[in-house]
Design a protein around this motif. Sequence first.
Motif, PDB file in Angstrom:
ATOM      1  N   VAL A 210       0.846  -1.192   0.000  1.00  0.00           N
ATOM      2  CA  VAL A 210       0.000   0.000   0.000  1.00  0.00           C
ATOM      3  C   VAL A 210       0.881   1.242   0.000  1.00  0.00           C
ATOM      4  O   VAL A 210       1.811   1.341   0.791  1.00  0.00           O
ATOM      5  CB  VAL A 210      -0.932   0.042   1.236  1.00  0.00           C
ATOM      6  CG1 VAL A 210      -1.588   1.407   1.398  1.00  0.00           C
ATOM      7  CG2 VAL A 210      -1.992  -1.045   1.130  1.00  0.00           C
ATOM      8  N   GLY A 212       0.639   5.704  -1.591  1.00  0.00           N
ATOM      9  CA  GLY A 212      -0.065   6.685  -2.410  1.00  0.00           C
ATOM     10  C   GLY A 212      -1.535   6.867  -2.073  1.00  0.00           C
ATOM     11  O   GLY A 212      -2.264   7.495  -2.831  1.00  0.00           O
ATOM     12  N   GLU A 213      -1.969   6.326  -0.934  1.00  0.00           N
ATOM     13  CA  GLU A 213      -3.408   6.398  -0.603  1.00  0.00           C
ATOM     14  C   GLU A 213      -3.763   7.764  -0.023  1.00  0.00           C
ATOM     15  O   GLU A 213      -4.228   7.881   1.109  1.00  0.00           O
ATOM     16  CB  GLU A 213      -3.788   5.269   0.352  1.00  0.00           C
ATOM     17  CG  GLU A 213      -3.717   3.901  -0.266  1.00  0.00           C
ATOM     18  CD  GLU A 213      -4.822   3.645  -1.305  1.00  0.00           C
ATOM     19  OE1 GLU A 213      -5.732   4.487  -1.427  1.00  0.00           O
ATOM     20  OE2 GLU A 213      -4.744   2.625  -2.007  1.00  0.00           O
ATOM     21  N   ILE A 214      -3.624   8.789  -0.848  1.00  0.00           N
ATOM     22  CA  ILE A 214      -3.942  10.138  -0.382  1.00  0.00           C
ATOM     23  C   ILE A 214      -5.423  10.257  -0.046  1.00  0.00           C
ATOM     24  O   ILE A 214      -5.817  11.082   0.784  1.00  0.00           O
ATOM     25  CB  ILE A 214      -3.509  11.200  -1.430  1.00  0.00           C
ATOM     26  CG1 ILE A 214      -3.544  12.602  -0.820  1.00  0.00           C
ATOM     27  CG2 ILE A 214      -4.358  11.117  -2.674  1.00  0.00           C
ATOM     28  CD1 ILE A 214      -3.010  13.686  -1.752  1.00  0.00           C
ATOM     29  N   HIS A 216      -6.990   8.361   1.715  1.00  0.00           N
ATOM     30  CA  HIS A 216      -7.194   7.926   3.093  1.00  0.00           C
ATOM     31  C   HIS A 216      -6.240   8.605   4.056  1.00  0.00           C
ATOM     32  O   HIS A 216      -5.949   8.082   5.139  1.00  0.00           O
ATOM     33  CB  HIS A 216      -7.149   6.402   3.158  1.00  0.00           C
ATOM     34  CG  HIS A 216      -8.239   5.817   2.310  1.00  0.00           C
ATOM     35  ND1 HIS A 216      -9.555   5.827   2.699  1.00  0.00           N
ATOM     36  CD2 HIS A 216      -8.221   5.329   1.047  1.00  0.00           C
ATOM     37  CE1 HIS A 216     -10.304   5.313   1.720  1.00  0.00           C
ATOM     38  NE2 HIS A 216      -9.521   5.023   0.696  1.00  0.00           N
ATOM     39  N   VAL A 217      -5.780   9.777   3.675  1.00  0.00           N
ATOM     40  CA  VAL A 217      -5.074  10.640   4.615  1.00  0.00           C
ATOM     41  C   VAL A 217      -6.147  11.341   5.452  1.00  0.00           C
ATOM     42  O   VAL A 217      -7.068  11.949   4.909  1.00  0.00           O
ATOM     43  CB  VAL A 217      -4.210  11.679   3.858  1.00  0.00           C
ATOM     44  CG1 VAL A 217      -3.782  12.823   4.770  1.00  0.00           C
ATOM     45  CG2 VAL A 217      -2.985  10.985   3.253  1.00  0.00           C
ATOM     46  N   PRO A 218      -6.058  11.198   6.781  1.00  0.00           N
ATOM     47  CA  PRO A 218      -7.069  11.832   7.633  1.00  0.00           C
ATOM     48  C   PRO A 218      -6.797  13.326   7.792  1.00  0.00           C
ATOM     49  O   PRO A 218      -5.765  13.700   8.325  1.00  0.00           O
ATOM     50  CB  PRO A 218      -6.915  11.096   8.969  1.00  0.00           C
ATOM     51  CG  PRO A 218      -5.498  10.606   8.983  1.00  0.00           C
ATOM     52  CD  PRO A 218      -5.048  10.443   7.561  1.00  0.00           C
ATOM     53  N   VAL A 219      -7.715  14.152   7.307  1.00  0.00           N
ATOM     54  CA  VAL A 219      -7.481  15.604   7.362  1.00  0.00           C
ATOM     55  C   VAL A 219      -8.465  16.329   8.258  1.00  0.00           C
ATOM     56  O   VAL A 219      -8.244  17.484   8.610  1.00  0.00           O
ATOM     57  CB  VAL A 219      -7.531  16.240   5.945  1.00  0.00           C
ATOM     58  CG1 VAL A 219      -6.349  15.768   5.103  1.00  0.00           C
ATOM     59  CG2 VAL A 219      -8.853  15.958   5.248  1.00  0.00           C
ATOM     60  N   ALA A 220      -9.575  15.660   8.605  1.00  0.00           N
ATOM     61  CA  ALA A 220     -10.604  16.336   9.403  1.00  0.00           C
ATOM     62  C   ALA A 220     -10.963  15.456  10.581  1.00  0.00           C
ATOM     63  O   ALA A 220     -11.861  14.621  10.498  1.00  0.00           O
ATOM     64  CB  ALA A 220     -11.835  16.618   8.545  1.00  0.00           C
ATOM     65  N   ASP A 221     -10.226  15.654  11.692  1.00  0.00           N
ATOM     66  CA  ASP A 221     -10.465  14.859  12.888  1.00  0.00           C
ATOM     67  C   ASP A 221     -11.944  14.967  13.279  1.00  0.00           C
ATOM     68  O   ASP A 221     -12.477  16.072  13.398  1.00  0.00           O
ATOM     69  CB  ASP A 221      -9.565  15.398  14.010  1.00  0.00           C
ATOM     70  CG  ASP A 221      -9.575  14.489  15.219  1.00  0.00           C
ATOM     71  OD1 ASP A 221      -9.939  13.310  15.075  1.00  0.00           O
ATOM     72  OD2 ASP A 221      -9.202  14.973  16.302  1.00  0.00           O
ATOM     73  N   GLY A 230     -12.028   4.505   8.689  1.00  0.00           N
ATOM     74  CA  GLY A 230     -11.493   5.698   9.337  1.00  0.00           C
ATOM     75  C   GLY A 230     -12.521   6.830   9.356  1.00  0.00           C
ATOM     76  O   GLY A 230     -13.674   6.666   8.954  1.00  0.00           O
ATOM     77  N   GLN A 231     -12.066   7.985   9.799  1.00  0.00           N
ATOM     78  CA  GLN A 231     -12.918   9.186   9.830  1.00  0.00           C
ATOM     79  C   GLN A 231     -12.156  10.359   9.244  1.00  0.00           C
ATOM     80  O   GLN A 231     -10.951  10.489   9.449  1.00  0.00           O
ATOM     81  CB  GLN A 231     -13.257   9.536  11.277  1.00  0.00           C
ATOM     82  CG  GLN A 231     -14.484   8.826  11.826  1.00  0.00           C
ATOM     83  CD  GLN A 231     -14.954   9.548  13.085  1.00  0.00           C
ATOM     84  OE1 GLN A 231     -14.199   9.658  14.042  1.00  0.00           O
ATOM     85  NE2 GLN A 231     -16.173  10.036  13.075  1.00  0.00           N
ATOM     86  N   CYS A 233     -11.287  11.127   6.263  1.00  0.00           N
ATOM     87  CA  CYS A 233     -10.369  10.917   5.154  1.00  0.00           C
ATOM     88  C   CYS A 233     -10.726  11.861   3.997  1.00  0.00           C
ATOM     89  O   CYS A 233     -11.886  12.255   3.843  1.00  0.00           O
ATOM     90  CB  CYS A 233     -10.471   9.481   4.637  1.00  0.00           C
ATOM     91  SG  CYS A 233     -10.005   8.251   5.857  1.00  0.00           S
TER      92      CYS A 233
ATOM     93  N   PRO B 218      -1.586  18.521   8.230  1.00  0.00           N
ATOM     94  CA  PRO B 218      -2.840  18.990   8.847  1.00  0.00           C
ATOM     95  C   PRO B 218      -3.773  17.809   9.113  1.00  0.00           C
ATOM     96  O   PRO B 218      -4.178  17.130   8.190  1.00  0.00           O
ATOM     97  CB  PRO B 218      -3.425  19.922   7.784  1.00  0.00           C
ATOM     98  CG  PRO B 218      -2.862  19.438   6.478  1.00  0.00           C
ATOM     99  CD  PRO B 218      -1.545  18.769   6.775  1.00  0.00           C
ATOM    100  N   ASN B 292       0.003   5.687   4.961  1.00  0.00           N
ATOM    101  CA  ASN B 292      -0.891   5.485   3.819  1.00  0.00           C
ATOM    102  C   ASN B 292      -0.266   6.041   2.533  1.00  0.00           C
ATOM    103  O   ASN B 292      -0.527   5.542   1.441  1.00  0.00           O
ATOM    104  CB  ASN B 292      -2.248   6.141   4.078  1.00  0.00           C
ATOM    105  CG  ASN B 292      -3.009   5.451   5.196  1.00  0.00           C
ATOM    106  OD1 ASN B 292      -2.635   4.362   5.630  1.00  0.00           O
ATOM    107  ND2 ASN B 292      -4.068   6.079   5.678  1.00  0.00           N
ATOM    108  N   LEU B 293       0.566   7.074   2.662  1.00  0.00           N
ATOM    109  CA  LEU B 293       1.203   7.645   1.477  1.00  0.00           C
ATOM    110  C   LEU B 293       2.433   6.855   1.034  1.00  0.00           C
ATOM    111  O   LEU B 293       2.643   6.651  -0.155  1.00  0.00           O
ATOM    112  CB  LEU B 293       1.590   9.106   1.736  1.00  0.00           C
ATOM    113  CG  LEU B 293       0.420  10.101   1.716  1.00  0.00           C
ATOM    114  CD1 LEU B 293       0.873  11.464   2.220  1.00  0.00           C
ATOM    115  CD2 LEU B 293      -0.157  10.227   0.307  1.00  0.00           C
ATOM    116  N   GLN B 323      -6.885   4.278  11.377  1.00  0.00           N
ATOM    117  CA  GLN B 323      -6.729   5.113  10.179  1.00  0.00           C
ATOM    118  C   GLN B 323      -5.738   4.554   9.149  1.00  0.00           C
ATOM    119  O   GLN B 323      -5.699   5.048   8.031  1.00  0.00           O
ATOM    120  CB  GLN B 323      -6.305   6.534  10.583  1.00  0.00           C
ATOM    121  CG  GLN B 323      -7.312   7.286  11.434  1.00  0.00           C
ATOM    122  CD  GLN B 323      -8.527   7.810  10.669  1.00  0.00           C
ATOM    123  OE1 GLN B 323      -9.539   8.179  11.265  1.00  0.00           O
ATOM    124  NE2 GLN B 323      -8.432   7.841   9.344  1.00  0.00           N
TER     125      GLN B 323
END
Lengths: 361, 361
Positions: A210, A212-214, A216-221, A230-231, A233, B218, B292-293, B323
């Motif tokens: 895995v 490059g899964e941008i 699923h980068v968590p940006v908004a807690d 997740g949450q 993402c 972020p 993830n990246l 996550q």
Amino acid sequence: MSRVDVARRTGLSAAAVTKAARPFIEAGYLEELASEGRTAPGAGRPANPLAIRPDREYFVGVKITGDDLIGVVTDLRADVRAGAHHALASHDVGHVVQALADLVGELLTGTLRERAYCLGIAVSGDVDRASGVVRYSPFLGWRDVPLAELLEEATGLTVTLENDVKALAVAEQWFGEGVGASSFALVTVGTGIGSALVVNGGLVRGAHGVAGEIGHVPVADGGPSCHCGGQGCVEAIASTEAILTRARQVTGEPGLSMDDAVTRARGGDEPLREVFAGAGHAIGLGLAALVNLFGPERVVVSGEGVATYDLFEDQIRRTFAVQAFGSAARCGLVIRPLPFEEWARGAAAVAVQSLFASDSV
Amino acid sequence: MSRVDVARRTGLSAAAVTKAARPFIEAGYLEELASEGRTAPGAGRPANPLAIRPDREYFVGVKITGDDLIGVVTDLRADVRAGAHHALASHDVGHVVQALADLVGELLTGTLRERAYCLGIAVSGDVDRASGVVRYSPFLGWRDVPLAELLEEATGLTVTLENDVKALAVAEQWFGEGVGASSFALVTVGTGIGSALVVNGGLVRGAHGVAGEIGHVPVADGGPSCHCGGQGCVEAIASTEAILTRARQVTGEPGLSMDDAVTRARGGDEPLREVFAGAGHAIGLGLAALVNLFGPERVVVSGEGVATYDLFEDQIRRTFAVQAFGSAARCGLVIRPLPFEEWARGAAAVAVQSLFASDSV
């Protein structure tokens, strides 16, 4: 390009370049152009520039989507020479293989057929390039399908299989925005949100499969739940489906279509404009995460979702500018739509790459 | 290790390994051990295993902080043989150079002095290893200081300068958790939050000089403002200062010290425990973004902030597990305190690296 330039770029000696070029010249992939008449002082003979002969060989590339097959034939420079579409009536493996063989037959006519030996296939999901197996494709409902082997039997061509976003990145790295960049990222926005990263000259594959899964980068807690478990993402906010869900919420119209949402947002509907801007904001945060972590020279944002990029490009850029750290903000940010044919060209680029850099897997 | 094993690991021929090893044996860096008596079938002569001679050369490593200099002497394996501290009375460049030269003199006694030629310096901030210049060090208030040159004059040693987190990553890559891993990340938590990433076998340096800034990923849209100008960055939630600010808020005690906050949280004070858990949550989100990246094989979380890791390790792991995307969650996660001497050892490891891989910059 002169041998001296090749030597400078590769760090090889001029003699090593001459030696390495010889078999390619003999096989017709390279040709010596007429001398430019300028001989380096002390050099034994004029340094004739070398040029690629793009028509020496043709490559077939096919992108498989859940609905259809998109195919192209390219030359050695990945310039498209022919294209064709086939609708897919079913996801049955045998049916897809037959449809692919038919499409290849339709694409390869005349001289194209005589000089085509390699077929590249791009498919979304978990694809093992080394073994030619589609490990998991959600759109096709496939698990562990040895597609390369099946297609080699059906077409007689040498087949290379690659994840579709990674294939696009190869096309960018070898023939597009990534040429000359030691690092860059390609981000695709649409039904899903993904990316492919090139770092230290190589595609990042991820030690556990895995990378490059941008999306699923968590940006908004504490933000919206994502199908990944997740949450907050990026994909839970900015995928096509997430945008439509939110658009239906803010308008109170559960039957609202994406086309209507886009039309009304373009017409100035503020709540709908904010939905698109919110998606752009989430993408900008994801881009900042990516750029702050690995500082690529350039990022290309593309994908079918970018067809509506007039609605969120501005917010992507504003958020990115605020959150990019220091000189990371100097990373070139290209946002552009992606014609579907480009995916197929990516597949062809992978076939070109396999021919010349078989250890690139 | 036998030449056969070296050949297998490097992909070189046995003959090439023998040829490459010869000058290292002649210079005393490698030695041939007695034959194990087993000769490969068809081999001309017994393949005596090769071993590094750790005492062939010693390396000095110094970490410069805002308050002091921490120095070590290591052998070729980066095992520490001696250590010393100096307090820094001022950040004046001349004073620091003199203090460094004094520390080096104190560290190098007897045989250590006879066999030490290289000095590695680790300093936080924007450091240009290639030119040996500290471009910007916030703690020291330095801009564009040619420290390597000044120190070579003052000590007579060959000096290599590196960013402190990158130096630690080199120590991990060559001598620690990163050995044998093609990709890994080292994350340091404390006054600042940073990381160094190794991908495709090389340190990620960032095309524009910025990379590994996990502190400025972020993760909490609309969260606390960060000194970088962004919002909701990991560092704005989980740095030592951010934790203390939040601890003072929740207790309503503006004079609360970090030590007291830690003691009371360990004693079961729920609001304070939640402050540390919140920091762990933000670190876990940042780690998920990174993994993830990039999908590294392993991540090591360390730094002076991890001295209190009993208060947030659990939350880091829980958030990361939620996550991390798919098999990226299989990434090994090591969380451990970092003795200050380790930073100096990282500097020495950079000196070792410079000697043997001068093109690694």
